[in-house]
Scaffold this motif. Structure first.
Motif, short mmCIF file in Angstrom:
data_model
loop_
_atom_site.label_atom_id
_atom_site.label_comp_id
_atom_site.label_asym_id
_atom_site.label_seq_id
_atom_site.Cartn_x
_atom_site.Cartn_y
_atom_site.Cartn_z
N GLY A 89 0.82 -1.21 0.00
CA GLY A 89 0.00 0.00 0.00
C GLY A 89 0.85 1.26 0.00
O GLY A 89 2.01 1.25 0.39
N GLU A 96 -3.00 5.58 0.46
CA GLU A 96 -4.02 4.51 0.52
C GLU A 96 -4.27 4.05 1.97
O GLU A 96 -5.42 3.78 2.34
CB GLU A 96 -3.59 3.30 -0.32
N ASP A 150 -6.43 6.65 3.36
CA ASP A 150 -7.80 6.51 2.84
C ASP A 150 -8.59 5.51 3.68
O ASP A 150 -9.73 5.77 4.06
CB ASP A 150 -7.79 6.00 1.39
#
Ligand code: IPM
Ligand code: MG
Length: 363
Positions: free
Chosen positions: A346, A350, A353
């Motif tokens: 990742g 991300e 997020d």
């Protein structure tokens, strides 16, 4: 509602990219809770040196003193290594100046083991279960600050290097009180570390701290030699709750404790003044600037985001928000994505997020 002013100092290396994620999280919290954050941004350490020729400007110190909290990304880099060879610690390092100016002597450095990250730790799983401790490091005194200190030379020949390990009564007392009170809010166990077997400053430390124990009969108090503490952290870390340490031992033991969580990228810290509800603390991840991965969007943002959790808990007494942040981090350790330091693929954004989604769901 009163505005909450935060001074943001992204710093060097990966500092700015993890700070960006912290700001995204703050914005989300503001959306959800309507808390009115006012963000001031400034440069510190390497960035400040390059722009202003000093590691920390007076204006930055003034601003830091006037806000409710200071957030720092990460500072340092070889290129700024030895630019003030004969300077004081405060002149050599912007963050050290800020810690000293704000008198944030109580360095809270939590280390906790996440069940889904145990694979990442060098320790056997059964040792890690239930590990949840804080190294409380004294941040503004001791051998890193006391004088005399220096390097003696005879012409170009190096003769002797020296520092002074010294604390006065008030410095030890306030730190110890902080430790007893912190332990009281947790599992009521305080372990004070020193080298009283060989150092006068250690004998002094032990006397002063032990003398306060009777004021906290509900806290289980013990003294431990610092070297033994290091050993115990490796063989039986779950015995600890709060470890009370001076500046040097706290620096070392907090790095050692970090290994329990699987990655330095997971760890947050808070450097707090006597009354964190009244004057600002400094909240920063424990990791360094990692110049080798800077700008690649793969740095782990969790240490930075958990520093926000410490800010809400200790600085603003907003336990609920702090808990939601911990929950969101816990969740992302289970579901991913994770950054490469945790074996994932990742990206920094991300991971954030996922944390933002979790906050939305769980508030
Ligand atoms: C830390 C760091 C710093 C310290 C260095 C970079 C000056 O090791 O925060 O633990 O010793 O305080
Ligand atoms: Mg350190």
């Amino acid at each position: 509602m009163k505005e909450i002013e935060i001074l943001v100092l992204p710093g060097d290396g990966i500092g700015p990219e993890v700070m960006l994620q912290a700001l995204r999280v703050l914005e989300k919290i503001s959306d959800i809770t309507n808390l009115p954050f006012v963000i001031h941004e400034d440069l510190i350490h390497g960035q400040a040196w390059d722009a202003y020729g000093t590691f920390c400007r007076d204006e930055t110190v003034d601003r830091a003193k006037s806000v409710d909290a200071v957030l720092v990304g990460a500072v340092g880099g070889e290129q700024w290594g030895n630019l003030v060879p004969n300077g004081t610690p405060e002149e050599k390092d912007g963050l050290i100046r800020l810690r000293k100016e704000l008198d944030v002597f109580a360095g809270i450095r939590p280390a906790k083991s996440y069940s889904h990250l145990r694979e990442r730790s060098p320790y056997r799983h059964e040792l890690l279960r239930e590990v949840d401790l804080i190294v409380l490091r004294e941040m503004c005194g001791g051998v890193m600050f006391a004088s005399p200190r220096g390097i003696e030379k005879d012409g170009a020949q190096l003769i002797r290097g020296f520092d002074t390990a010294a604390y006065n009564l008030e410095e030890v007392r306030r730190h110890a009180h902080f430790g007893f009170q912190l332990a009281r809010q947790r599992n009521k166990h305080l372990t004070s570390v020193d080298k009283a077997n060989v150092m006068e400053s250690g004998v002094f430390w032990r006397e002063v701290v032990s003398g306060l124990a009777s004021e906290y009969p509900d806290v289980h108090f013990e003294n431990m030699y610092a070297d033994n503490c290091s050993y115990q952290l490796a063989i039986n870390p779950k015995q600890f709750d709060v470890i009370l340490a001076d500046n040097l031992f706290g620096d070392i033991l907090s790095d050692q404790a970090a290994a329990l969580s699987g990655s330095l990228g997971m760890l947050a810290s808070a450097s707090l003044p006597d009354d964190p509800s009244n004057s600002p603390g400094i909240y920063e991840p424990v990791h360094g600037t990692a110049p080798d991965i800077a700008g690649k969007n793969i740095a782990n943002p969790i240490g930075m985001i958990l520093s926000l959790a410490l800010m809400f808990e200790f600085g603003f007494s907003m336990q609920e928000i702090s808990e939601k942040l911990h929950l969101a981090v816990e969740e992302v350790t289970r579901t991913g994505p994770l950054t490469p330091d945790l074996g994932g693929l990742g990206t920094t954004s991300e991971v954030t997020d996922a944390i933002l989604h979790s906050l939305e769901r769980n508030f």
